[in-house]
Design an enzyme around this catalytic site. Structure first.
Site, PDB file in Angstrom:
ATOM      1  N   ASP A 120       3.087   4.699   0.423  1.00  0.00           N
ATOM      2  CA  ASP A 120       2.312   5.805  -0.341  1.00  0.00           C
ATOM      3  C   ASP A 120       3.286   6.505   0.862  1.00  0.00           C
ATOM      4  O   ASP A 120       3.480   6.511   1.236  1.00  0.00           O
ATOM      5  CB  ASP A 120       0.804   6.510  -0.579  1.00  0.00           C
ATOM      6  CG  ASP A 120      -0.092   5.810   0.937  1.00  0.00           C
ATOM      7  OD1 ASP A 120       0.512   5.672   1.383  1.00  0.00           O
ATOM      8  OD2 ASP A 120      -1.065   6.365   0.570  1.00  0.00           O
TER       9      ASP A 120
ATOM     10  N   GLU B  63       1.285  -1.503  -0.410  1.00  0.00           N
ATOM     11  CA  GLU B  63       0.243  -0.061  -0.166  1.00  0.00           C
ATOM     12  C   GLU B  63       0.769   1.200   0.000  1.00  0.00           C
ATOM     13  O   GLU B  63       0.336   1.883   0.897  1.00  0.00           O
ATOM     14  CB  GLU B  63      -1.079  -0.307   1.440  1.00  0.00           C
ATOM     15  CG  GLU B  63      -1.577  -1.450   1.373  1.00  0.00           C
ATOM     16  CD  GLU B  63      -2.781  -0.540   2.697  1.00  0.00           C
ATOM     17  OE1 GLU B  63      -3.373  -0.070   2.733  1.00  0.00           O
ATOM     18  OE2 GLU B  63      -2.945  -2.199   3.458  1.00  0.00           O
TER      19      GLU B  63
END
Ligand SMILES: O[C@@H]1[C@@H](O)[C@H](O[C@@H]2CO[C@@H](O[C@@H]3CO[C@@H](O[C@@H]4CO[C@@H](O)[C@H](O)[C@H]4O)[C@H](O)[C@H]3O)[C@H](O)[C@H]2O)OC[C@H]1O
Length: 410
Positions: A262, A260
């Site tokens: 970011d 995930e």
């Protein structure tokens, strides 16, 4: 005598780009032996044709993850009533694009409907509810998922188990039961434990290693640990620490994946922050590239336009490699370079030499593995159901059968 062409001389001098290297993120990842480079997506943004065109560009994305539409609140909003429309939309897009699907997620404390959290179910009933949910979802998506995040975020920051309806009712046994149930329905899909702040050394990473051990000690299949990697510009863990931590998981024979990624910043974005962000992305992707059993990287959406960050962390954002106008940020080329560096002699596909940080010390709560040979560990199985391992518990605990499936030293 070796004859070098003009183009190879220019290439060696760094004047021509190496066309053999990946031109997009997924092409580059696959060319160095990784399974994919991918992105999360969500159903609302799939009505944006410009967005979908780039998401479907398999040079950059060979894998997608539904950000919300396979979660419990979306798939079983009422007991034993299953709705798959949102998840199916994402699954069909992946299939028509020829992209892998990472399926997310089966058992989590968050985004649960109130019938689960407020039902006051007893142990046996909640186990059967959890098994029914897992069985339905894994069966429905059988053959479509590359991997399932079976259990998401079961840990506190100190490595102890998070208080959730699952833990509070079933105990830690809910984790191996979840993995065993998923494997019984689809023996081929890869099964992951997924969490955040387990990407660097510390108590929580120790907790994640103990979860791998717990599932394995139960005799259930676990294929990987998903490192969410929601990082902050300038505070991203070093490449060395990420590699050491990955090695701590792969020492158990499982894969790792960045699931995930970011890297957010306090807004407004500046050139200095974008430059640091590129460095942070590069180091994180390089940690995966330099770890043989790191199968791929997924970013948690590719454009700032649809990032979850500003809604969750007010004042922060600009976390993705593309800006909200779909322009590539410096992070894009930094990721591409980190992947392409994996094709060089020092890069991806090579076995990391980082020493595995496997520890058998007690966690902050005292619930870590403390048993030596012949002594059952406090969090693990100690009897029943054909268990042939140690039944003598560590001092101060006794072997208890918490449910028909599993025992614990408590
Ligand atoms: O639309 C959004 C979805 O995109 C969103 O998906 C989840 C996002 O990440 C995962 O859960 C979160 C992980 O980060 C936690 O915050 C961390 C707190 O510690 C910090 O150091 C770290 O930097 C932070 O990331 C959040 O508390 C978690 O919720 C989860 O796996 C995804 O499903 O879900 C909400 C939707 O509205």
């Amino acid at each position: 005598m070796v004859h070098l062409s003009a183009s190879s001389l220019l290439l060696a001098a760094g004047i021509l780009p190496n066309l053999a290297l990946g031109a997009g993120l997924n092409d580059a990842a696959v060319s160095i032996g990784q399974a994919y480079f991918g992105s999360a997506t969500d159903n609302p943004e799939l009505s944006d044709s410009t967005y979908v065109k780039q998401l479907s560009n398999t040079a950059d994305f060979g894998q997608i993850t539904p950000g919300n539409s396979q979660k419990w609140d979306a798939t079983e909003p009422s007991r034993n009533v299953f709705t798959y429309s949102g998840g199916d939309t994402v699954a069909k897009l992946a299939q028509s694009n020829g992209q892998k699907l990472r399926c997310h997620n089966l058992v989590w404390h968050s985004q649960l409907p109130s019938w689960v959290t407020s039902g006051n179910f007893n142990n046996a009933t909640l186990i059967s509810i959890m098994k029914n949910h897992i069985t339905n979802l894994v069966q429905h998506y059988k053959g479509q998922c590359y991997a399932w995040d079976v259990v998401n975020e079961a840990l506190n920051e100190d490595g102890t188990y998070r208080q959730s309806v699952w833990y509070n009712t079933i105990g830690p046994a809910y984790i191996p039961i979840a993995f065993a149930t998923a494997a019984s329905v689809d023996p081929d899909v890869k099964l992951y434990y997924n969490d955040y702040n387990i990407e660097y050394s510390g108590a929580k990473a120790g907790g994640a290693r103990r979860i791998v051990e717990l599932v394995q000690s139960y005799g259930a299949k676990i294929d990987g640990v998903g490192l969410q990697s929601h990082f902050i510009v300038g505070s991203t863990p070093s490449k060395a620490d990420q590699k050491t931590t990955m090695a701590g998981y792969t020492a158990y024979g499982v894969d790792v994946a960045i699931t995930e990624l970011d890297i957010r910043m306090t807004l407004p974005s500046t050139n200095a922050l974008l430059t640091q962000q590129a460095t942070d992305y590069s180091n994180t992707v390089a940690a995966c590239v330099e770890t043989k059993k790191c199968v791929g990287v997924t970013i948690w959406d590719w454009t700032d336009k649809y990032s979850w960050v500003p809604n969750t962390f007010p004042g922060q954002g600009a976390a993705c490699p593309w800006d909200s106008n779909y322009q590539k940020k410096p992070a894009y080329n930094a990721i591409l370079s980190a992947l392409n560096a994996g094709g060089s002699s020092s890069g991806g596909g090579s076995t990391t030499t980082t020493t595995a940080a496997v520890t058998t010390t007690t966690s902050a709560s005292g619930s870590g593995p403390t048993g030596g040979s012949g002594v059952a560990q406090q969090w693990g199985q100690c009897g029943g159901n054909g268990w042939t391992g140690p039944t003598t518990c560590v001092s101060g605990t006794t072997c208890k059968y918490s449910n028909p499936w599993y025992s614990q030293c408590l």
